[in-house]
Design a protein around this motif. Structure first.
Motif, PDB file in Angstrom:
ATOM      1  N   SER A  95      64.678 -58.703   2.517  1.00 49.77           N
ATOM      2  CA  SER A  95      64.543 -57.243   2.582  1.00 49.77           C
ATOM      3  C   SER A  95      64.038 -56.699   1.250  1.00 49.77           C
ATOM      4  O   SER A  95      64.151 -57.360   0.206  1.00 49.77           O
ATOM      5  CB  SER A  95      65.888 -56.602   2.915  1.00 49.77           C
ATOM      6  N   LYS A  96      63.503 -55.499   1.269  1.00 50.15           N
ATOM      7  CA  LYS A  96      63.014 -54.852   0.053  1.00 50.15           C
ATOM      8  C   LYS A  96      64.148 -54.723  -0.966  1.00 50.15           C
ATOM      9  O   LYS A  96      63.943 -54.943  -2.159  1.00 50.15           O
ATOM     10  CB  LYS A  96      62.419 -53.486   0.364  1.00 50.15           C
ATOM     11  N   ALA A  97      65.343 -54.410  -0.494  1.00 57.02           N
ATOM     12  CA  ALA A  97      66.493 -54.276  -1.390  1.00 57.02           C
ATOM     13  C   ALA A  97      66.799 -55.611  -2.085  1.00 57.02           C
ATOM     14  O   ALA A  97      67.092 -55.640  -3.284  1.00 57.02           O
ATOM     15  CB  ALA A  97      67.719 -53.786  -0.625  1.00 57.02           C
ATOM     16  N   GLU A  98      66.746 -56.721  -1.331  1.00 62.57           N
ATOM     17  CA  GLU A  98      67.000 -58.039  -1.924  1.00 62.57           C
ATOM     18  C   GLU A  98      65.926 -58.392  -2.954  1.00 62.57           C
ATOM     19  O   GLU A  98      66.235 -58.938  -4.012  1.00 62.57           O
ATOM     20  CB  GLU A  98      67.043 -59.117  -0.839  1.00 62.57           C
ATOM     21  N   ILE A  99      64.681 -58.057  -2.639  1.00 61.34           N
ATOM     22  CA  ILE A  99      63.581 -58.337  -3.566  1.00 61.34           C
ATOM     23  C   ILE A  99      63.708 -57.486  -4.821  1.00 61.34           C
ATOM     24  O   ILE A  99      63.566 -57.981  -5.938  1.00 61.34           O
ATOM     25  CB  ILE A  99      62.218 -58.120  -2.875  1.00 61.34           C
ATOM     26  N   ASP A 100      64.018 -56.212  -4.647  1.00 60.22           N
ATOM     27  CA  ASP A 100      64.169 -55.306  -5.794  1.00 60.22           C
ATOM     28  C   ASP A 100      65.361 -55.692  -6.678  1.00 60.22           C
ATOM     29  O   ASP A 100      65.382 -55.363  -7.859  1.00 60.22           O
ATOM     30  CB  ASP A 100      64.325 -53.857  -5.325  1.00 60.22           C
ATOM     31  N   ALA A 101      66.331 -56.386  -6.109  1.00 62.35           N
ATOM     32  CA  ALA A 101      67.516 -56.791  -6.876  1.00 62.35           C
ATOM     33  C   ALA A 101      67.216 -57.947  -7.839  1.00 62.35           C
ATOM     34  O   ALA A 101      68.012 -58.248  -8.719  1.00 62.35           O
ATOM     35  CB  ALA A 101      68.641 -57.184  -5.926  1.00 62.35           C
ATOM     36  N   ILE A 102      66.052 -58.576  -7.682  1.00 63.17           N
ATOM     37  CA  ILE A 102      65.662 -59.663  -8.585  1.00 63.17           C
ATOM     38  C   ILE A 102      65.106 -59.018  -9.845  1.00 63.17           C
ATOM     39  O   ILE A 102      64.013 -58.450  -9.840  1.00 63.17           O
ATOM     40  CB  ILE A 102      64.603 -60.577  -7.928  1.00 63.17           C
ATOM     41  N   ILE A 103      65.886 -59.084 -10.931  1.00 60.99           N
ATOM     42  CA  ILE A 103      65.483 -58.380 -12.153  1.00 60.99           C
ATOM     43  C   ILE A 103      65.464 -59.267 -13.396  1.00 60.99           C
ATOM     44  O   ILE A 103      65.071 -58.822 -14.461  1.00 60.99           O
ATOM     45  CB  ILE A 103      66.387 -57.154 -12.404  1.00 60.99           C
ATOM     46  N   LYS A 104      65.900 -60.539 -13.257  1.00 63.37           N
ATOM     47  CA  LYS A 104      65.854 -61.402 -14.431  1.00 63.37           C
ATOM     48  C   LYS A 104      65.469 -62.826 -14.025  1.00 63.37           C
ATOM     49  O   LYS A 104      65.745 -63.256 -12.891  1.00 63.37           O
ATOM     50  CB  LYS A 104      67.173 -61.391 -15.191  1.00 63.37           C
ATOM     51  N   PRO A 105      64.837 -63.550 -14.948  1.00 64.29           N
ATOM     52  CA  PRO A 105      64.465 -64.944 -14.673  1.00 64.29           C
ATOM     53  C   PRO A 105      65.717 -65.767 -14.375  1.00 64.29           C
ATOM     54  O   PRO A 105      66.821 -65.379 -14.746  1.00 64.29           O
ATOM     55  CB  PRO A 105      63.800 -65.412 -15.964  1.00 64.29           C
ATOM     56  N   GLN A 106      65.513 -66.900 -13.736  1.00 68.01           N
ATOM     57  CA  GLN A 106      66.653 -67.725 -13.329  1.00 68.01           C
ATOM     58  C   GLN A 106      66.403 -69.180 -13.728  1.00 68.01           C
ATOM     59  O   GLN A 106      65.340 -69.733 -13.451  1.00 68.01           O
ATOM     60  CB  GLN A 106      66.809 -67.605 -11.816  1.00 68.01           C
ATOM     61  N   GLU A 107      67.406 -69.776 -14.375  1.00 67.29           N
ATOM     62  CA  GLU A 107      67.313 -71.211 -14.645  1.00 67.29           C
ATOM     63  C   GLU A 107      67.771 -71.937 -13.388  1.00 67.29           C
ATOM     64  O   GLU A 107      68.814 -71.614 -12.816  1.00 67.29           O
ATOM     65  CB  GLU A 107      68.197 -71.617 -15.824  1.00 67.29           C
ATOM     66  N   GLU A 108      66.972 -72.892 -12.965  1.00 74.26           N
ATOM     67  CA  GLU A 108      67.298 -73.597 -11.729  1.00 74.26           C
ATOM     68  C   GLU A 108      66.656 -74.975 -11.710  1.00 74.26           C
ATOM     69  O   GLU A 108      65.787 -75.277 -12.531  1.00 74.26           O
ATOM     70  CB  GLU A 108      66.835 -72.790 -10.507  1.00 74.26           C
ATOM     71  N   ILE A 109      67.111 -75.780 -10.775  1.00 72.68           N
ATOM     72  CA  ILE A 109      66.493 -77.086 -10.551  1.00 72.68           C
ATOM     73  C   ILE A 109      65.280 -76.863  -9.659  1.00 72.68           C
ATOM     74  O   ILE A 109      65.382 -76.199  -8.631  1.00 72.68           O
ATOM     75  CB  ILE A 109      67.473 -78.063  -9.867  1.00 72.68           C
ATOM     76  N   ARG A 110      64.168 -77.430 -10.064  1.00 73.62           N
ATOM     77  CA  ARG A 110      62.947 -77.414  -9.255  1.00 73.62           C
ATOM     78  C   ARG A 110      62.606 -78.856  -8.930  1.00 73.62           C
ATOM     79  O   ARG A 110      62.642 -79.725  -9.795  1.00 73.62           O
ATOM     80  CB  ARG A 110      61.787 -76.776 -10.010  1.00 73.62           C
ATOM     81  N   PHE A 111      62.304 -79.103  -7.690  1.00 72.00           N
ATOM     82  CA  PHE A 111      61.984 -80.456  -7.244  1.00 72.00           C
ATOM     83  C   PHE A 111      60.559 -80.454  -6.727  1.00 72.00           C
ATOM     84  O   PHE A 111      60.189 -79.590  -5.936  1.00 72.00           O
ATOM     85  CB  PHE A 111      62.954 -80.871  -6.133  1.00 72.00           C
ATOM     86  N   MET A 112      59.753 -81.405  -7.182  1.00 70.65           N
ATOM     87  CA  MET A 112      58.383 -81.581  -6.700  1.00 70.65           C
ATOM     88  C   MET A 112      58.409 -82.822  -5.825  1.00 70.65           C
ATOM     89  O   MET A 112      58.521 -83.949  -6.319  1.00 70.65           O
ATOM     90  CB  MET A 112      57.435 -81.730  -7.881  1.00 70.65           C
ATOM     91  N   ALA A 113      58.312 -82.616  -4.511  1.00 73.46           N
ATOM     92  CA  ALA A 113      58.480 -83.715  -3.563  1.00 73.46           C
ATOM     93  C   ALA A 113      57.171 -84.444  -3.291  1.00 73.46           C
ATOM     94  O   ALA A 113      56.145 -83.829  -3.014  1.00 73.46           O
ATOM     95  CB  ALA A 113      59.049 -83.187  -2.249  1.00 73.46           C
ATOM     96  N   ASP A 114      57.252 -85.778  -3.368  1.00 75.11           N
ATOM     97  CA  ASP A 114      56.150 -86.624  -2.920  1.00 75.11           C
ATOM     98  C   ASP A 114      56.263 -86.828  -1.428  1.00 75.11           C
ATOM     99  O   ASP A 114      55.269 -87.025  -0.729  1.00 75.11           O
ATOM    100  CB  ASP A 114      56.198 -87.992  -3.611  1.00 75.11           C
ATOM    101  N   GLY A 115      57.504 -86.815  -0.938  1.00 75.94           N
ATOM    102  CA  GLY A 115      57.757 -87.020   0.479  1.00 75.94           C
ATOM    103  C   GLY A 115      59.143 -86.500   0.858  1.00 75.94           C
ATOM    104  O   GLY A 115      60.031 -86.416   0.013  1.00 75.94           O
ATOM    105  N   ILE A 116      59.277 -86.162   2.134  1.00 78.68           N
ATOM    106  CA  ILE A 116      60.544 -85.682   2.691  1.00 78.68           C
ATOM    107  C   ILE A 116      60.740 -86.398   4.029  1.00 78.68           C
ATOM    108  O   ILE A 116      59.825 -86.423   4.848  1.00 78.68           O
ATOM    109  CB  ILE A 116      60.527 -84.156   2.918  1.00 78.68           C
ATOM    110  N   LYS A 117      61.918 -86.950   4.232  1.00 79.68           N
ATOM    111  CA  LYS A 117      62.209 -87.654   5.479  1.00 79.68           C
ATOM    112  C   LYS A 117      63.483 -87.131   6.102  1.00 79.68           C
ATOM    113  O   LYS A 117      64.478 -86.934   5.416  1.00 79.68           O
ATOM    114  CB  LYS A 117      62.347 -89.148   5.213  1.00 79.68           C
ATOM    115  N   VAL A 118      63.448 -86.910   7.412  1.00 74.57           N
ATOM    116  CA  VAL A 118      64.612 -86.442   8.147  1.00 74.57           C
ATOM    117  C   VAL A 118      65.516 -87.654   8.409  1.00 74.57           C
ATOM    118  O   VAL A 118      65.071 -88.686   8.900  1.00 74.57           O
ATOM    119  CB  VAL A 118      64.230 -85.788   9.492  1.00 74.57           C
ATOM    120  N   VAL A 119      66.795 -87.516   8.030  1.00 79.36           N
ATOM    121  CA  VAL A 119      67.775 -88.584   8.247  1.00 79.36           C
ATOM    122  C   VAL A 119      68.946 -88.002   9.044  1.00 79.36           C
ATOM    123  O   VAL A 119      69.048 -86.802   9.218  1.00 79.36           O
ATOM    124  CB  VAL A 119      68.268 -89.185   6.907  1.00 79.36           C
ATOM    125  N   ASN A 120      69.841 -88.889   9.496  1.00 77.57           N
ATOM    126  CA  ASN A 120      70.963 -88.416  10.319  1.00 77.57           C
ATOM    127  C   ASN A 120      71.973 -87.621   9.544  1.00 77.57           C
ATOM    128  O   ASN A 120      72.174 -87.708   8.393  1.00 77.57           O
ATOM    129  CB  ASN A 120      71.646 -89.574  11.032  1.00 77.57           C
TER     130      ASN A 120
END
Length: 169
Positions: A144-169
């Motif tokens: 929502s616009k409210a959720e987007i507008d609430a983003i006001i500062k950068p965030q430290e987070e884990i970023r993953f660059m995937a070579d592949g993704i596999k569905v498992v049980n």
């Protein structure tokens, strides 16, 4: 005759570039049910599947180093980019999540991947994500616009660059 042939070839190449760019802009996530065994990007070997670590272990490993290469991680998909299937979020056991992009924008995943258990293979690193980028992904996720507008500062987070993704049980 050469000028006519040159003009025709030039026109065809310009039109083909226009149509291919239009197709990319209008693309949507690939179809599919994301069944156990399905993979996207590079296939994940059984060995990598078996040695996949939890998200919590990855978080712990990244406390000592900001980057982990050639790592396999298991988790649950909590969100998929509804526009193209070009990113996913993976849930951790403590309820937080981390963001996954596809390496070189080379593959996309169906929205049916949401809620599935997966193994990812690729590179993880701690990064600071800008406000603009966070808002971009929030828009992609149809927040929502409210959720987007609430983003006001950068965030430290884990970023993953995937070579592949596999569905498992």
């Amino acid at each position: 005759m050469k000028r006519l042939l040159y003009s025709v070839l030039l026109t065809v190449s310009v039109l083909s570039v226009s149509f291919s760019q239009e197709d990319v802009q209008k693309s949507s996530p690939p179809a599919g049910n994301a069944l156990v065994g399905d993979f996207y990007g590079a296939d994940i070997s059984k060995t990598s599947e078996n040695k996949a670590i939890s998200v919590e272990k990855l978080e712990s490993d990244l406390k000592n180093s900001n980057k982990a290469e050639n790592v396999s991680v298991k988790g649950v998909v909590t969100d998929v980019c509804p526009k193209k299937g070009c990113w996913v979020s993976i849930k951790t056991e403590d309820g937080s999540s981390f963001f996954v992009k596809m390496k070189d924008y080379a593959f996309f995943v169906p929205t049916a991947l949401k809620g599935k258990n997966v193994v990812l293979e690729g590179t993880a690193e701690k990064k600071i994500t800008s406000v603009d980028e966070l808002k971009h992904y929030a828009k992609d996720a149809k927040k929502s616009k409210a959720e987007i507008d609430a983003i006001i500062k950068p965030q430290e987070e884990i970023r993953f660059m995937a070579d592949g993704i596999k569905v498992v049980n």
